[in-house]
Design a protein around this motif. Sequence first.
Motif, short mmCIF file in Angstrom:
data_model
loop_
_atom_site.label_atom_id
_atom_site.label_comp_id
_atom_site.label_asym_id
_atom_site.label_seq_id
_atom_site.Cartn_x
_atom_site.Cartn_y
_atom_site.Cartn_z
N SER A 75 0.80 -1.22 0.00
CA SER A 75 0.00 0.00 0.00
C SER A 75 0.83 1.27 0.00
O SER A 75 0.28 2.37 0.02
N ASP A 76 2.17 1.15 0.00
CA ASP A 76 3.05 2.32 -0.01
C ASP A 76 3.77 2.42 -1.36
O ASP A 76 4.82 1.81 -1.56
N PRO A 77 3.23 3.20 -2.30
CA PRO A 77 3.86 3.31 -3.63
C PRO A 77 5.19 4.05 -3.60
O PRO A 77 5.93 4.03 -4.59
N THR A 78 5.50 4.70 -2.47
CA THR A 78 6.75 5.46 -2.38
C THR A 78 7.85 4.67 -1.66
O THR A 78 8.86 5.25 -1.28
N LEU A 79 7.65 3.38 -1.50
CA LEU A 79 8.62 2.57 -0.79
C LEU A 79 10.01 2.71 -1.41
O LEU A 79 10.17 2.57 -2.62
N PRO A 80 11.03 3.03 -0.61
CA PRO A 80 12.38 3.21 -1.17
C PRO A 80 12.89 1.95 -1.86
O PRO A 80 12.49 0.83 -1.52
N ASP A 81 13.80 2.15 -2.80
CA ASP A 81 14.35 1.03 -3.57
C ASP A 81 15.50 0.40 -2.79
O ASP A 81 16.67 0.48 -3.19
N VAL A 82 15.15 -0.22 -1.67
CA VAL A 82 16.11 -0.97 -0.85
C VAL A 82 15.49 -2.32 -0.54
O VAL A 82 14.27 -2.50 -0.66
N PRO A 83 16.28 -3.31 -0.14
CA PRO A 83 15.70 -4.61 0.20
C PRO A 83 14.67 -4.50 1.34
O PRO A 83 14.89 -3.78 2.31
N VAL A 84 13.57 -5.20 1.17
CA VAL A 84 12.54 -5.29 2.20
C VAL A 84 12.49 -6.75 2.65
O VAL A 84 12.23 -7.64 1.85
N VAL A 85 12.77 -6.97 3.93
CA VAL A 85 12.89 -8.32 4.46
C VAL A 85 11.67 -8.64 5.33
O VAL A 85 11.37 -7.93 6.29
N LEU A 86 10.95 -9.68 4.96
CA LEU A 86 9.77 -10.09 5.71
C LEU A 86 10.19 -10.90 6.94
O LEU A 86 11.33 -11.36 7.04
N LEU A 87 9.26 -11.06 7.86
CA LEU A 87 9.56 -11.79 9.10
C LEU A 87 9.14 -13.25 8.96
O LEU A 87 7.96 -13.54 8.78
N ALA A 88 10.10 -14.14 9.04
CA ALA A 88 9.84 -15.58 9.01
C ALA A 88 10.29 -16.16 10.34
O ALA A 88 11.36 -16.76 10.45
N ASP A 89 9.46 -15.96 11.36
CA ASP A 89 9.78 -16.43 12.71
C ASP A 89 9.22 -17.84 12.89
O ASP A 89 8.00 -18.03 12.86
N PRO A 90 10.08 -18.84 13.08
CA PRO A 90 9.60 -20.22 13.25
C PRO A 90 8.62 -20.36 14.40
O PRO A 90 7.73 -21.22 14.36
N ALA A 91 8.76 -19.53 15.44
CA ALA A 91 7.84 -19.62 16.58
C ALA A 91 6.42 -19.25 16.17
O ALA A 91 5.45 -19.85 16.65
N VAL A 92 6.28 -18.27 15.28
CA VAL A 92 4.96 -17.87 14.80
C VAL A 92 4.33 -19.00 13.98
O VAL A 92 3.16 -19.34 14.15
N ALA A 93 5.11 -19.57 13.06
CA ALA A 93 4.61 -20.68 12.24
C ALA A 93 4.18 -21.86 13.10
O ALA A 93 3.14 -22.48 12.86
N ARG A 94 4.99 -22.16 14.12
CA ARG A 94 4.66 -23.26 15.04
C ARG A 94 3.34 -23.00 15.75
O ARG A 94 2.47 -23.88 15.84
N ASP A 95 3.17 -21.79 16.26
CA ASP A 95 1.95 -21.47 17.00
C ASP A 95 0.72 -21.45 16.10
O ASP A 95 -0.37 -21.86 16.51
N MET A 96 0.88 -21.00 14.87
CA MET A 96 -0.25 -21.01 13.95
C MET A 96 -0.64 -22.44 13.58
O MET A 96 -1.83 -22.75 13.45
N ALA A 97 0.35 -23.30 13.45
CA ALA A 97 0.05 -24.71 13.18
C ALA A 97 -0.67 -25.34 14.36
O ALA A 97 -1.59 -26.16 14.18
N ALA A 98 -0.30 -24.96 15.57
CA ALA A 98 -0.98 -25.48 16.76
C ALA A 98 -2.42 -25.00 16.81
O ALA A 98 -3.34 -25.76 17.19
N HIS A 99 -2.65 -23.76 16.43
CA HIS A 99 -4.00 -23.20 16.37
C HIS A 99 -4.86 -24.00 15.39
O HIS A 99 -6.01 -24.37 15.69
N VAL A 100 -4.30 -24.27 14.21
CA VAL A 100 -5.03 -25.06 13.21
C VAL A 100 -5.31 -26.46 13.73
O VAL A 100 -6.43 -26.98 13.58
N LEU A 101 -4.33 -27.07 14.35
CA LEU A 101 -4.51 -28.43 14.89
C LEU A 101 -5.65 -28.45 15.89
O LEU A 101 -6.47 -29.38 15.91
N TYR A 102 -5.74 -27.42 16.74
CA TYR A 102 -6.83 -27.35 17.72
C TYR A 102 -8.19 -27.40 17.02
O TYR A 102 -9.09 -28.16 17.41
N TRP A 103 -8.35 -26.60 15.96
CA TRP A 103 -9.65 -26.56 15.30
C TRP A 103 -9.92 -27.80 14.46
O TRP A 103 -11.06 -28.26 14.37
N VAL A 104 -8.89 -28.37 13.86
CA VAL A 104 -9.08 -29.62 13.13
C VAL A 104 -9.53 -30.71 14.10
O VAL A 104 -10.47 -31.48 13.81
#
Length: 309
Positions: A75-104
């Motif tokens: 949503s920011d068309p003026t984003l500078p032309d530098v690398p943008v690094v997303l957050l890939a935290d294994p703890a977040v992925a683990r907790d989201m998988a646990a959430h899904v497992l609960y509902w399954v």
Amino acid sequence: MTILLNNHGYDNESWRQEFCLQLPQFPVKVFGQQPIDPEEVVYAMVWNHPPGDLQRYPKLKAIFSLGAGAEHFVSDPTLPDVPVVLLADPAVARDMAAHVLYWVLTFHRRYGDYRAQQQGRVWHRKPIVPTDRFRAGVVGLGRIGTEVARRLAGFGYAVSGWDASDRELEGVECHSGLGALDGFLAQNDVIINALPLSEKTRHFLGAGVFVSMRSGSFFINISRGAVVHDEALLEALDNGHLAGAALDAFAEEPLPANHRYWSHPNVFVTPHMSGATFPSSAVAVISNNVRRFEKGLEVYPLFNREAGY
């Protein structure tokens, strides 16, 4: 060399303390709370940062996201032309998988029915299929979807996945492309949405998708609310085609008090909490990427501006 910190809407102080602890060589300035010399900022650690502001820092080397998702960069068309690094935290992925497992587990083992029976003091066992015959399908096999699929398969469920492009996951039956989507949807007892939000995926899960799902199946959303067409989902629930939905993300958050999801008997609402981001683990991931960047090494995962995620 200064770090600009802005975890908009969340606790900046905990993040500031973690960055000071894990990257002590970089002073940390909190956006909007401290005077900041634009000439000193070399890294921006942000979430929902005001569009256009990042252009003010001429020596900015890279931008790091403090949360999952990338729509605030899109949503920011003026984003500078530098690398943008997303957050890939294994703890977040683990907790989201646990959430899904609960509902399954809840849907498969019919725990909601037992809760209702308890109110009436009813002792009655519900019939269920064996775990390896209860089919779970994951839509979107990125980092989160892959972790969800692997965890469900490891728990003994029959797991399949669908993605726009080809994927291979051990223990997971993978499908790809729009031509394979309807068949994939029809074979599963529960569908889990793990698609990122982009212009291509906005309202991707609409009437056609829900009609293609198996009658009596369930839906779980851990991604972004705008990937789902709300009225189409409500229609599938109202007419009984879908048996229930567990929703953790919504197009408008907080979910408005008058929204039908709150009162629908077959909808379970949680306040976007399936994968809480903890400063300690997230800053460890970000700090490792900063150190790699300083050494000229590859950082991961990079935001793809063309794809929007």
